[in-house]
Design an enzyme around this catalytic site. Structure first.
Site, PDB file in Angstrom:
ATOM      1  N   CYS A 121       0.873  -1.336   0.142  1.00 48.99           N
ATOM      2  CA  CYS A 121       0.013   0.042  -0.046  1.00 48.99           C
ATOM      3  C   CYS A 121       0.933   1.150  -0.017  1.00 48.99           C
ATOM      4  O   CYS A 121       1.403   1.644  -0.974  1.00 48.99           O
ATOM      5  CB  CYS A 121      -0.825   0.174   1.211  1.00 48.99           C
ATOM      6  N   HIS A 216      -3.654  -4.614   0.793  1.00 51.70           N
ATOM      7  CA  HIS A 216      -3.164  -5.028   1.975  1.00 51.70           C
ATOM      8  C   HIS A 216      -3.467  -6.531   2.070  1.00 51.70           C
ATOM      9  O   HIS A 216      -4.299  -7.167   2.675  1.00 51.70           O
ATOM     10  CB  HIS A 216      -4.056  -4.275   3.098  1.00 51.70           C
ATOM     11  N   GLU A 218      -2.121  -8.811   3.999  1.00 54.47           N
ATOM     12  CA  GLU A 218      -2.399  -9.054   5.390  1.00 54.47           C
ATOM     13  C   GLU A 218      -3.824  -9.264   5.901  1.00 54.47           C
ATOM     14  O   GLU A 218      -4.019 -10.188   6.754  1.00 54.47           O
ATOM     15  CB  GLU A 218      -1.508  -8.118   6.319  1.00 54.47           C
TER      16      GLU A 218
END
Length: 243
Positions: A121, A216, A218
């Site tokens: 990002c 993202h 994650e």
């Protein structure tokens, strides 16, 4: 004897306050740290030291030399002056000059030395600016931005990203209101969203493993093998780099 985990440097993000620590803090997202850990890495938060917004290249290089890989995480916006804009759009938020200065130098150092690097990002935007690229300060308001949005991205065949994710199309969890303008020197676009937004970058001829994504991974890595694959690839490259 169990082999030690590759050490992954993650620059901290400044937080004005955290309830458990009472005062200002330096933090990283738990989901990000856990994704690195699941991949077999040892995540290490490092202090983004850049007094006055300028990091010492020799100091940054020396600090990173002890690590096996680097992860540039998400965060607030880069100061528009970093990519040549003289005025900031009203939507620009959480700019921190020290954070910018350190992240930009960390990106340059990792890329120059071949230290494995995953940029996420804001991290992708940092790499682009570090290599002379620009950003679109705002994508056009809430109806155009990619905040709280899960959408498909088409991944370029044969890219490092495709090999890491193991798929040609991925579901990206996004949170950003800016996107790339001019692409930095040597960077190649390896994924796009349906609206044309650049979603991933790689560097032609890079001496080490490197990929950057605008989303993202994650957020969904705990349940999506394609997203966890990015962290696995970083840690594998870090392990190879250490040998």
């Amino acid at each position: 004897m169990t082999a030690s985990r590759p050490l992954i440097a993650i620059p901290a993000r400044f937080a004005a306050s955290t309830s458990a620590l009472r005062f200002a803090a330096e933090v990283n997202a738990r989901a990000l740290v856990e994704a690195v850990w699941r991949a077999g890495g040892e995540p290490a938060t490092i202090h983004p030291h850049a007094p006055g917004g300028t990091a010492d290249p020799a100091e940054v290089a020396a600090r990173l030399a002890r690590f096996d890989g680097v992860l540039l995480p998400g965060g607030g916006d880069l100061a528009p002056r970093r990519y040549g804009d003289t005025e900031a759009h009203e939507s620009v938020y959480d700019v921190d000059d020290e954070q910018d200065g350190f992240d930009l130098e960390a990106a340059r150092s990792a890329l120059a030395t071949g230290l494995p690097l995953l940029a996420i990002c804001r991290g992708l935007q940092v790499v682009n600016v570090a290599l002379g690229g620009t950003l679109q300060q705002d994508m056009g308001g809430p109806e155009h931005e990619h905040r709280h949005l899960l959408h498909p991205v088409a991944i370029r065949r044969g890219s490092l990203l495709e090999r890491a994710a193991g798929v040609g199309k991925a579901e990206a969890s996004c949170y950003h209101h800016q996107r790339l303008g001019r692409t930095g020197d040597g960077l190649t676009v390896t994924a796009r969203a349906a609206d044309g937004t650049v979603e991933a970058l790689e560097l032609s001829g890079a001496p080490g493993w490197f990929t950057a994504v605008q989303w993202h991974p994650e957020d969904t890595a705990h349940r999506d093998p394609a997203q966890q694959g990015l962290f696995n690839a970083l840690v594998t490259a870090a392990r190879d780099h250490r040998r």
